[in-house]
Scaffold this motif. Structure first.
Motif, PDB file in Angstrom:
ATOM      1  N   PHE A 125       0.825  -1.209   0.000  1.00 47.31           N
ATOM      2  CA  PHE A 125       0.000   0.000   0.000  1.00 47.31           C
ATOM      3  C   PHE A 125       0.862   1.263   0.000  1.00 47.31           C
ATOM      4  CE2 PHE A 125      -2.406  -3.302   2.323  1.00 47.31           C
ATOM      5  CZ  PHE A 125      -3.460  -3.461   1.426  1.00 47.31           C
ATOM      6  N   SER A 126       1.992   1.196  -0.664  1.00 48.62           N
ATOM      7  CA  SER A 126       2.972   2.291  -0.610  1.00 48.62           C
ATOM      8  C   SER A 126       2.433   3.610  -1.157  1.00 48.62           C
ATOM      9  CB  SER A 126       4.245   1.899  -1.366  1.00 48.62           C
ATOM     10  OG  SER A 126       3.952   1.581  -2.720  1.00 48.62           O
ATOM     11  N   GLY A 127       1.412   3.570  -2.008  1.00 50.89           N
ATOM     12  CA  GLY A 127       0.854   4.806  -2.558  1.00 50.89           C
ATOM     13  C   GLY A 127      -0.254   5.403  -1.723  1.00 50.89           C
ATOM     14  N   MET A 128      -0.549   4.776  -0.593  1.00 50.15           N
ATOM     15  CA  MET A 128      -1.681   5.204   0.225  1.00 50.15           C
ATOM     16  C   MET A 128      -1.213   5.609   1.618  1.00 50.15           C
ATOM     17  SD  MET A 128      -4.420   2.236  -0.744  1.00 50.15           S
ATOM     18  CE  MET A 128      -5.248   2.236  -2.341  1.00 50.15           C
ATOM     19  N   LYS A 129      -1.405   6.842   1.971  1.00 48.89           N
ATOM     20  CA  LYS A 129      -1.005   7.307   3.304  1.00 48.89           C
ATOM     21  C   LYS A 129      -2.149   7.198   4.301  1.00 48.89           C
ATOM     22  CE  LYS A 129       0.862  11.263   5.876  1.00 48.89           C
ATOM     23  NZ  LYS A 129       1.728  10.406   6.691  1.00 48.89           N
ATOM     24  N   THR A 130      -3.353   7.569   3.864  1.00 54.00           N
ATOM     25  CA  THR A 130      -4.504   7.596   4.761  1.00 54.00           C
ATOM     26  C   THR A 130      -5.553   6.593   4.308  1.00 54.00           C
ATOM     27  OG1 THR A 130      -4.112   9.951   5.119  1.00 54.00           O
ATOM     28  CG2 THR A 130      -6.223   9.073   5.856  1.00 54.00           C
ATOM     29  N   ILE A 131      -5.880   5.646   5.177  1.00 58.10           N
ATOM     30  CA  ILE A 131      -6.864   4.604   4.882  1.00 58.10           C
ATOM     31  C   ILE A 131      -7.938   4.665   5.954  1.00 58.10           C
ATOM     32  CG2 ILE A 131      -7.257   2.123   4.633  1.00 58.10           C
ATOM     33  CD1 ILE A 131      -4.325   1.851   3.774  1.00 58.10           C
ATOM     34  N   SER A 132      -9.176   4.882   5.546  1.00 54.95           N
ATOM     35  CA  SER A 132     -10.248   4.938   6.542  1.00 54.95           C
ATOM     36  C   SER A 132     -10.685   3.532   6.951  1.00 54.95           C
ATOM     37  CB  SER A 132     -11.439   5.745   6.025  1.00 54.95           C
ATOM     38  OG  SER A 132     -11.974   5.165   4.856  1.00 54.95           O
ATOM     39  N   THR A 133     -10.735   2.583   5.974  1.00 50.73           N
ATOM     40  CA  THR A 133     -11.099   1.199   6.278  1.00 50.73           C
ATOM     41  C   THR A 133     -10.267   0.247   5.434  1.00 50.73           C
ATOM     42  OG1 THR A 133     -13.390   1.806   6.790  1.00 50.73           O
ATOM     43  CG2 THR A 133     -12.951  -0.517   6.328  1.00 50.73           C
ATOM     44  N   LEU A 134      -9.622  -0.708   6.103  1.00 47.37           N
ATOM     45  CA  LEU A 134      -8.921  -1.791   5.424  1.00 47.37           C
ATOM     46  C   LEU A 134      -9.483  -3.092   5.970  1.00 47.37           C
ATOM     47  CD1 LEU A 134      -6.763  -3.100   3.668  1.00 47.37           C
ATOM     48  CD2 LEU A 134      -5.081  -2.634   5.463  1.00 47.37           C
ATOM     49  N   SER A 135     -10.244  -3.809   5.131  1.00 45.84           N
ATOM     50  CA  SER A 135     -10.911  -5.027   5.579  1.00 45.84           C
ATOM     51  C   SER A 135     -10.314  -6.243   4.895  1.00 45.84           C
ATOM     52  CB  SER A 135     -12.414  -4.942   5.294  1.00 45.84           C
ATOM     53  OG  SER A 135     -13.080  -6.055   5.848  1.00 45.84           O
ATOM     54  N   LEU A 136      -9.816  -7.175   5.714  1.00 44.62           N
ATOM     55  CA  LEU A 136      -9.174  -8.405   5.243  1.00 44.62           C
ATOM     56  C   LEU A 136      -9.882  -9.635   5.817  1.00 44.62           C
ATOM     57  CD1 LEU A 136      -5.584  -7.078   5.892  1.00 44.62           C
ATOM     58  CD2 LEU A 136      -6.460  -7.646   3.611  1.00 44.62           C
TER      59      LEU A 136
END
Length: 288
Positions: free
Chosen positions: A201-212
């Motif tokens: 996820f190197s291009g993403m600094k701010t993630i509101s929801t990451l669901s795995l």
């Protein structure tokens, strides 16, 4: 005869007017849904392939739904001159390949939904120049990998739904080309993911929801979360028995983390609860 022709002309004009509930064009019937002007579902009447220019030159359509029409292919250039189209839903068909040139000209599209289509291949440039796209839904397909080029030219993207595909890993730079500032919502539930590389996820600094949820993860170090600001992280219903205590600070970085329905060793589970309490972290252990 002239009276009959005049009558038919009036009927045709009514059928294609901006507030029509139903009209036909190029053998396709457009049905207004929910009495909402601009929102249409399409009936293709047994047409399995959408060809160039087939859906074109309709100024008033804003939402378009092509659901359960047994489509097997959508050719590049099918959609042309649909200036108000913001949401396109092509679902529950049998389209294995998303090609470059199908959606690239839809300059005002914000939502693209491609659920349940047996998609296993997407061209690297299939979403190029979609500058207003915010949401892309690719769940319930057959994708085995993520191409980092897919989202290279989608600078407004905020929500990616890849649930219930056949992903087994998220390699480095899977989302390294993202240009949108976020925050992002990322759904990967119901895949077969066993590994997430450090720079996935190197291009993403701010993630509101990451669901795995519902994957095959057996443990986590949290390396892929380093440098990310995350509100909600969920890895419920995986195969995790324990997380090394050295990695608690890198795994539980989100404001809220859901961890229930794994295969926790009780001693490890107790350590997580104790650490979370001492470090004021919201680690959610059960659904109640």
């Amino acid at each position: 005869m002239s009276k009959i022709l005049s009558f038919l002309s009036v009927i045709y004009i009514l059928a294609v007017s901006s507030d029509a509930t139903t009209f036909e064009k190029n053998g396709i019937t457009y049905h207004m849904k929910y009495d909402m002007s601009g929102y249409y579902s399409l009936s293709t009447h047994g047409m399995h392939v959408l060809t160039p220019g087939l859906i074109a030159d309709i100024e008033n359509i804003e939402w378009m739904e092509i659901d359960q029409q047994n489509l097997t292919d959508v050719e590049p250039g099918t959609f042309r001159n649909l200036p108000k189209l913001r949401r396109l839903k092509i679902t529950a068909n049998n389209i294995p390949h998303i090609k470059t040139g199908i959606f690239n000209s839809l300059s005002n599209l914000t939502n693209l939904e491609l659920y349940v289509n047996s998609v296993y291949q997407i061209d690297p440039n299939a979403f190029d120049n979609m500058t207003t796209l915010k949401y892309i839904g690719l769940s319930f397909n057959q994708l085995e990998s993520v191409d980092p080029h897919w989202f290279l030219q989608t600078p407004s993207l905020e929500f990616i739904d890849l649930r219930y595909n056949r992903l087994t890993k998220l390699p480095a730079s899977s989302f390294g080309n993202i240009k949108s500032p976020g925050p992002f919502i990322l759904w990967f539930d119901g895949n077969y993911i066993t590994r997430i590389d450090k720079d996935a996820f190197s291009g993403m600094k701010t993630i509101s929801t990451l669901s795995l949820d519902g994957n095959k993860l057996k443990t986590m170090t949290g390396d892929f979360l380093l440098g990310r600001e995350i509100d909600w992280l969920s890895f419920r219903a995986n195969k995790i028995e324990c997380i090394d205590q050295r990695h608690f600070a890198t795994v539980f970085v989100a404001n809220y983390t859901k961890i229930w329905s794994n295969s926790w060793h009780m001693e490890c589970f107790k350590k997580i609860k104790t650490w979370a309490k001492e470090n004021h972290k919201n680690v959610l252990y059960d659904p109640y």
